[in-house]
Design an enzyme around this catalytic site. Structure first.
Site, mmCIF file in Angstrom:
data_model
loop_
_atom_site.group_PDB
_atom_site.id
_atom_site.type_symbol
_atom_site.label_atom_id
_atom_site.label_comp_id
_atom_site.label_asym_id
_atom_site.label_seq_id
_atom_site.Cartn_x
_atom_site.Cartn_y
_atom_site.Cartn_z
ATOM 1 N N ALA A 1 68.128 45.875 30.757
ATOM 2 C CA ALA A 1 68.271 44.830 29.743
ATOM 3 C C ALA A 1 69.029 45.432 28.564
ATOM 4 O O ALA A 1 69.062 46.653 28.389
ATOM 5 C CB ALA A 1 66.895 44.349 29.308
ATOM 6 N N GLU B 1 62.148 52.756 31.064
ATOM 7 C CA GLU B 1 61.666 52.091 29.842
ATOM 8 C C GLU B 1 60.752 52.975 29.005
ATOM 9 O O GLU B 1 60.693 52.841 27.790
ATOM 10 C CB GLU B 1 60.920 50.800 30.210
ATOM 11 C CG GLU B 1 61.799 49.659 30.679
ATOM 12 C CD GLU B 1 62.063 49.672 32.179
ATOM 13 O OE1 GLU B 1 61.871 50.731 32.839
ATOM 14 O OE2 GLU B 1 62.461 48.624 32.711
ATOM 15 N N GLU C 1 64.957 46.017 38.384
ATOM 16 C CA GLU C 1 64.075 44.848 38.573
ATOM 17 C C GLU C 1 64.847 43.659 39.129
ATOM 18 O O GLU C 1 64.332 42.895 39.950
ATOM 19 C CB GLU C 1 63.417 44.493 37.230
ATOM 20 C CG GLU C 1 62.399 45.554 36.815
ATOM 21 C CD GLU C 1 61.892 45.379 35.397
ATOM 22 O OE1 GLU C 1 62.702 45.128 34.486
ATOM 23 O OE2 GLU C 1 60.665 45.494 35.187
ATOM 24 N N GLY D 1 65.785 46.843 33.819
ATOM 25 C CA GLY D 1 65.976 45.465 34.275
ATOM 26 C C GLY D 1 66.972 45.362 35.424
ATOM 27 O O GLY D 1 66.912 44.421 36.222
#
Ligand code: DAK
Length: 258
Positions: free
Chosen positions: A66, A132, A112, A109
């Site tokens: 992200a 993260e 993911e 992300g």
């Protein structure tokens, strides 16, 4: 439709491709990109000419996570109240199979996103990780659940607590990806799988994907029951009749997708 952060194409009949296209940020997933991704996938989902969808990035990066710079100034209340990002990693709305074609970085992300797809084809340069923890946060797009189910608790803990990264070969060894191929051919490989799916009965494909997904949502007994219902449903389709007739007549089936 024209997009700012993605490109779309149909590289083979029945196969819809979405390419993340934010190279200067290694395809970091900002809200606008994620919205475009879902807009494009929804358009393919609604298109009767498309049977299977592929999500890919560039050779250097599938997606490096992200967008940290966007999240930097996002306060708690926005993260909590505005479902722009929150809803973005739920791919269960798509009934058509989704393949992630991953090369280079698939971090945070990005990892993911790949795991939210149904299958992953990796180039030999792919790197999977959930870093993260280095940012003082934890995975928020399904990483703690999907990665743990894929690779098991001990390795998932190591990956998410120590930023251990998996090479493509390791990802294959631990069952995270379907196959690893040379960087020159990972897209061709993903498209080949897409073409195979597109050559089959779409109704049978949909029932099968639905049944497999139940394995992650239910107890074994409930899953077996769901499978039975979906199996019986297949017997109400014209494609079941055609598939079995074609076998008996030693010819290729002509699917009606109903
Ligand atoms: N965000 C923003 N920009 C990024 C980025 C990212 N995740 N990753 C890379 N970039 C940018 C870099 O800032 C740099 O931009 P400039 O400085 O040139 O302007 C450019 O991409 C090239 O990156 P590097 O210069 O760093 O390239 P290197 O080859 O040296 O390193 C790298 C590549 C991938 C190892 C490195 O860039 C890196 O560590 N990137 C960050 C990886 C990371 O920590 N990813 C996890 C982010 S957190 C949620 C669901 C999910 C999430 C959040 C919410 N909800 C449902 C609410 C997910 C969170 C995350 O993914």
């Amino acid at each position: 439709m024209s997009y700012e952060y993605i490109l779309t194409e149909v590289p083979a009949p029945g196969v819809g491709l979405v390419r993340l296209n934010r190279p200067q940020a290694l395809n970091a997933l900002n809200n606008a990109l994620m919205k475009e991704l879902h807009d494009a996938l929804s358009a393919f989902e609604a298109d009767d000419g498309i049977a299977c969808m592929i999500v890919t990035g560039s050779e250097r990066a599938f997606a490096a996570g992200a967008d940290i710079k966007e999240m930097l100034d996002t306060p708690y209340i926005d993260m909590f109240m505005r479902p722009t990002v929150t809803a973005n990693f739920d791919f269960s709305r798509y009934k058509k199979p989704l393949i992630a074609a991953v090369s280079g970085f698939a971090l945070g992300g990005g990892c993911e996103l790949a795991m939210a797809c149904d299958m992953i084809v990796a180039s030999e340069t792919a790197v999977f990780g959930q870093p993260e923890i280095n940012l003082g946060i934890l995975p928020g797009g399904g990483g703690t659940q999907r990665l743990t189910r894929a690779v098991g608790k001990a390795l998932a803990m190591e990956i998410m607590l120590t930023d251990r990264r998996l090479t493509a070969q390791e990802a294959a060894q631990y069952g995270l990806v379907n196959k690893v191929v040379a960087v020159e051919s990972y897209m061709d490989e993903a498209i080949k799988i897409g073409q195979k799916i597109a050559s089959l009965s779409r109704v049978a494909v949909r029932l099968t994907k639905d049944a497999i997904q139940r394995a992650f949502e239910t107890t074994l007994q409930e899953g077996l029951q769901a499978e039975q219902h979906l199996f019986y449903m297949a017997f109400a389709t014209e494609d079941k009749q055609e598939g079995m007739t074609a076998f008996a007549e030693k010819r290729k089936p002509t699917w009606k997708h109903k």
